[in-house]
Design a protein around this motif. Structure first.
Motif, PDB file in Angstrom:
ATOM      1  N   HIS A  39      -6.250  31.779   7.052  1.00  0.00           N
ATOM      2  CA  HIS A  39      -6.415  30.354   6.790  1.00  0.00           C
ATOM      3  C   HIS A  39      -5.084  29.706   6.467  1.00  0.00           C
ATOM      4  O   HIS A  39      -4.096  30.373   6.171  1.00  0.00           O
ATOM      5  CB  HIS A  39      -7.426  30.115   5.653  1.00  0.00           C
ATOM      6  CG  HIS A  39      -6.868  30.291   4.269  1.00  0.00           C
ATOM      7  ND1 HIS A  39      -7.117  29.405   3.247  1.00  0.00           N
ATOM      8  CD2 HIS A  39      -6.084  31.240   3.746  1.00  0.00           C
ATOM      9  CE1 HIS A  39      -6.493  29.827   2.155  1.00  0.00           C
ATOM     10  NE2 HIS A  39      -5.865  30.943   2.432  1.00  0.00           N
ATOM     11  N   CYS A  55      -1.179  28.476   0.134  1.00  0.00           N
ATOM     12  CA  CYS A  55      -1.697  29.749  -0.363  1.00  0.00           C
ATOM     13  C   CYS A  55      -0.646  30.840  -0.148  1.00  0.00           C
ATOM     14  O   CYS A  55       0.026  30.831   0.880  1.00  0.00           O
ATOM     15  CB  CYS A  55      -2.986  30.093   0.396  1.00  0.00           C
ATOM     16  SG  CYS A  55      -3.728  31.647  -0.121  1.00  0.00           S
ATOM     17  N   LEU A  87      -3.949  26.500   3.972  1.00  0.00           N
ATOM     18  CA  LEU A  87      -4.416  25.606   2.907  1.00  0.00           C
ATOM     19  C   LEU A  87      -3.401  24.497   2.718  1.00  0.00           C
ATOM     20  O   LEU A  87      -2.214  24.761   2.484  1.00  0.00           O
ATOM     21  CB  LEU A  87      -4.577  26.390   1.601  1.00  0.00           C
ATOM     22  CG  LEU A  87      -4.898  25.576   0.346  1.00  0.00           C
ATOM     23  CD1 LEU A  87      -6.250  24.889   0.476  1.00  0.00           C
ATOM     24  CD2 LEU A  87      -4.860  26.457  -0.887  1.00  0.00           C
ATOM     25  N   TRP A 114      -7.759  21.533   1.613  1.00  0.00           N
ATOM     26  CA  TRP A 114      -8.292  21.549   2.975  1.00  0.00           C
ATOM     27  C   TRP A 114      -7.818  22.797   3.701  1.00  0.00           C
ATOM     28  O   TRP A 114      -6.628  23.116   3.668  1.00  0.00           O
ATOM     29  CB  TRP A 114      -7.851  20.297   3.727  1.00  0.00           C
ATOM     30  CG  TRP A 114      -8.520  19.077   3.198  1.00  0.00           C
ATOM     31  CD1 TRP A 114      -8.112  18.309   2.145  1.00  0.00           C
ATOM     32  CD2 TRP A 114      -9.735  18.498   3.661  1.00  0.00           C
ATOM     33  NE1 TRP A 114      -9.005  17.284   1.941  1.00  0.00           N
ATOM     34  CE2 TRP A 114     -10.011  17.366   2.857  1.00  0.00           C
ATOM     35  CE3 TRP A 114     -10.624  18.818   4.691  1.00  0.00           C
ATOM     36  CZ2 TRP A 114     -11.129  16.566   3.045  1.00  0.00           C
ATOM     37  CZ3 TRP A 114     -11.736  18.007   4.882  1.00  0.00           C
ATOM     38  CH2 TRP A 114     -11.977  16.907   4.065  1.00  0.00           C
ATOM     39  N   HIS A 115      -8.738  23.484   4.328  1.00  0.00           N
ATOM     40  CA  HIS A 115      -8.445  24.742   5.009  1.00  0.00           C
ATOM     41  C   HIS A 115      -8.673  24.608   6.508  1.00  0.00           C
ATOM     42  O   HIS A 115      -9.617  23.958   6.945  1.00  0.00           O
ATOM     43  CB  HIS A 115      -9.413  25.861   4.543  1.00  0.00           C
ATOM     44  CG  HIS A 115      -9.458  26.059   3.084  1.00  0.00           C
ATOM     45  ND1 HIS A 115      -8.763  27.047   2.440  1.00  0.00           N
ATOM     46  CD2 HIS A 115     -10.166  25.410   2.109  1.00  0.00           C
ATOM     47  CE1 HIS A 115      -9.033  27.011   1.132  1.00  0.00           C
ATOM     48  NE2 HIS A 115      -9.871  26.013   0.918  1.00  0.00           N
ATOM     49  N   PHE A 131     -16.026  27.494   2.191  1.00  0.00           N
ATOM     50  CA  PHE A 131     -15.119  28.348   2.968  1.00  0.00           C
ATOM     51  C   PHE A 131     -15.900  29.494   3.601  1.00  0.00           C
ATOM     52  O   PHE A 131     -15.780  29.769   4.791  1.00  0.00           O
ATOM     53  CB  PHE A 131     -14.004  28.887   2.052  1.00  0.00           C
ATOM     54  CG  PHE A 131     -12.932  29.642   2.787  1.00  0.00           C
ATOM     55  CD1 PHE A 131     -11.757  29.009   3.153  1.00  0.00           C
ATOM     56  CD2 PHE A 131     -13.094  30.977   3.114  1.00  0.00           C
ATOM     57  CE1 PHE A 131     -10.759  29.703   3.838  1.00  0.00           C
ATOM     58  CE2 PHE A 131     -12.110  31.678   3.792  1.00  0.00           C
ATOM     59  CZ  PHE A 131     -10.936  31.034   4.153  1.00  0.00           C
ATOM     60  N   GLY A 164      -1.333  33.807   6.940  1.00  0.00           N
ATOM     61  CA  GLY A 164      -2.610  33.294   6.443  1.00  0.00           C
ATOM     62  C   GLY A 164      -3.694  34.344   6.317  1.00  0.00           C
ATOM     63  O   GLY A 164      -4.818  34.037   5.940  1.00  0.00           O
ATOM     64  N   SER A 215       1.204  26.471   4.633  1.00  0.00           N
ATOM     65  CA  SER A 215       0.108  26.832   3.736  1.00  0.00           C
ATOM     66  C   SER A 215       0.556  26.865   2.278  1.00  0.00           C
ATOM     67  O   SER A 215       1.626  27.367   1.946  1.00  0.00           O
ATOM     68  CB  SER A 215      -0.486  28.190   4.102  1.00  0.00           C
ATOM     69  OG  SER A 215      -1.636  28.436   3.306  1.00  0.00           O
ATOM     70  N   ALA A 262      -4.335  18.553   7.360  1.00  0.00           N
ATOM     71  CA  ALA A 262      -5.169  19.545   8.048  1.00  0.00           C
ATOM     72  C   ALA A 262      -5.444  19.115   9.490  1.00  0.00           C
ATOM     73  O   ALA A 262      -5.357  19.936  10.411  1.00  0.00           O
ATOM     74  CB  ALA A 262      -6.469  19.758   7.287  1.00  0.00           C
ATOM     75  N   ILE A 275      -9.390  27.546   9.304  1.00  0.00           N
ATOM     76  CA  ILE A 275      -9.788  28.944   9.263  1.00  0.00           C
ATOM     77  C   ILE A 275      -9.907  29.486  10.679  1.00  0.00           C
ATOM     78  O   ILE A 275     -10.426  28.793  11.572  1.00  0.00           O
ATOM     79  CB  ILE A 275     -11.167  29.095   8.568  1.00  0.00           C
ATOM     80  CG1 ILE A 275     -11.162  28.428   7.200  1.00  0.00           C
ATOM     81  CG2 ILE A 275     -11.565  30.567   8.459  1.00  0.00           C
ATOM     82  CD1 ILE A 275     -12.546  28.213   6.610  1.00  0.00           C
ATOM     83  N   ALA A 305       0.859  28.710   9.331  1.00  0.00           N
ATOM     84  CA  ALA A 305       0.493  29.193   7.999  1.00  0.00           C
ATOM     85  C   ALA A 305       1.742  29.463   7.168  1.00  0.00           C
ATOM     86  O   ALA A 305       1.835  29.061   6.002  1.00  0.00           O
ATOM     87  CB  ALA A 305      -0.364  30.452   8.095  1.00  0.00           C
TER      88      ALA A 305
END
Length: 93
Positions: free
Chosen positions: A9, A41, A11, A84-85, A62, A48, A39, A18, A87, A35
């Motif tokens: 993902h 994250c 984030l 917001w993701h 999710f 990701g 991202s 996004a 995926i 990513a």
């Protein structure tokens, strides 16, 4: 029924970010590169990748999105309390 999915993902903070990334990836940008670059994250450093996870291990919006996706298909932006993701499911077992 799928017991576990392996997903990656990206984030980001806003729906606009996004959507912009969604368009870039659909137009050929590498998911892993996006990513790593964008991202929020820590998984971004690994393209990701979140590894395999089962139901009940991720927040519900999710999880619902990840388990509904076909392998290799990019999700539309999914909102959770974290942001917001985007995926993509890379494997199922």
């Amino acid at each position: 029924m799928t017991d576990e999915v392996r997903a990656s993902h990206i984030l980001v903070k806003t729906e606009d970010e996004a959507n912009k990334l969604y368009d870039e990836i659909q137009n050929g940008k590498s998911f892993a590169d996006a990513a790593a670059e964008y991202s929020e994250c820590p998984s971004g450093a690994n393209g990701g990748d979140l590894g395999f996870f089962g139901r009940g291990m991720m927040v519900k919006p999710f999880e619902d999105a990840a388990f509904a996706l076909e392998k290799g298909v990019l999700s539309k932006p999914v909102q959770t309390q974290f942001g917001w993701h985007l995926i993509i499911v890379t494997d199922k077992r």
